[in-house]
Design an enzyme around this catalytic site. Sequence first.
Site, PDB file in Angstrom:
ATOM      1  CB  THR A  59      -1.034   0.147   1.275  1.00 34.10           C
ATOM      2  OG1 THR A  59      -0.087   0.146   2.159  1.00 34.10           O
ATOM      3  CG2 THR A  59      -1.866  -1.150   1.325  1.00 34.10           C
ATOM      4  CG  ASP A  96       9.385   2.241  -2.928  1.00 39.47           C
ATOM      5  OD1 ASP A  96       9.134   3.305  -3.319  1.00 39.47           O
ATOM      6  OD2 ASP A  96      10.481   2.013  -2.367  1.00 39.47           O
ATOM      7  CB  SER A 153      17.504   2.411   3.646  1.00 35.15           C
ATOM      8  OG  SER A 153      17.730   3.803   3.620  1.00 35.15           O
ATOM      9  CE1 TYR A 182      13.382   3.146   7.309  1.00 32.08           C
ATOM     10  CE2 TYR A 182      15.695   3.856   6.564  1.00 32.08           C
ATOM     11  CZ  TYR A 182      14.355   3.525   6.320  1.00 32.08           C
ATOM     12  OH  TYR A 182      14.013   3.140   5.106  1.00 32.08           O
ATOM     13  CG  ASP A 197       1.583  -7.714  12.110  1.00 34.56           C
ATOM     14  OD1 ASP A 197       2.610  -7.306  11.806  1.00 34.56           O
ATOM     15  OD2 ASP A 197       0.874  -7.308  12.941  1.00 34.56           O
ATOM     16  CD  GLU A 213      18.530   7.959   6.179  1.00 32.70           C
ATOM     17  OE1 GLU A 213      19.380   8.115   7.187  1.00 32.70           O
ATOM     18  OE2 GLU A 213      18.198   8.969   5.466  1.00 32.70           O
TER      19      GLU A 213
END
Length: 345
Positions: A11, A14, A136, A160, A57, A138
């Site tokens: 959702t 990406d 990522s 993160y 989940d 990051e």
Amino acid sequence: MSKRALITGVTGQDGSYLAEHLISSGYEVWGLVRGQANPRKDRISRLIPELRFIDGDLMDQGSLVSAVDLVQPDEVYNLGAISFVPMSWQQPNLVTEVNGNGVLRMLEAVRMVSGLSGGSARSEAAGRIRFYQASSSEMFGMVAETPQRETTLLHPRSPYGVAKAFGHHITRNYRESYGMYGVSGILFNHESPRRGAEFVPRKISLAVAQIKLGLQDKLSLGNLDAVRDWGFAGDYVRAMHLMLQQEEPGDYVVGTGQMHSVRDAVRLAFEYVGLDWEEHVVIDPALVRPAEVEILCADSSHARTRLGWEPEVDFAELMRMMVESDLAEARLVREHGAALTGARW
């Protein structure tokens, strides 16, 4: 028989672009959603009616095993994450559970359904389900070199980034331990009109649209000097797909190789609507990260050579695309009094 793909985080920005790309390539695509009453599910159902859904989940191992077993995918794309970096200082435990341990749970689900046990030798079962992990830039954090490549030392500067580094390394570990076809795409910043309103480029484009139409006066930002390698999300999902089509698994850095500051993004967006950004932008120290990642720039030569991938949308076109989209929504607000949510799609 068409290939079947399972996407976590379907959702999100990406996930939606990837689902569209795979469906246009003849795939049967399933999206993992947490709770059937998920409001984002309705939005993406309208956007991509061919998309199928299954409940799961990333914090529930059993639900992931059930989802993989039911879908029996050829390819799994693990894009699900809490992706807003500042939130990771506010809720580090939650971000670690989803962005770090969630990767491990997804790998375990693939391993269990594939019937894999220890041993690094590739097997027919190991290659049946191919796994993509959304790593990522990051993770590079306090960069050891510029530009950053697949071999650059990781030094994350946020919870993160630390969680993403775990997900990156555990994917490699499962590849080496079980012979699993697992790859990590180390994607640099990528944006689009579907990006969440909390992310800086989208925050800028939304504010510019509202300021242009008199619905807002000021835009509050943090560090204007932070530099990123920004690309278009629609380009980057093509790289994800290409990674899983190679004979052997490997990790790839994906980015444009062009650096732009937050100030550059602000200037381009305001220039597009004929406004002077300095009259509208204010600096809010509360929006500055506790530990900033100052410069990120990708060396994606490996992806360009091995995958044949090239970005098609440059930075100026990306900002124009986002401002145009948000102007269209802002006009609806002015005409009909609706709320500007940043989630029109």
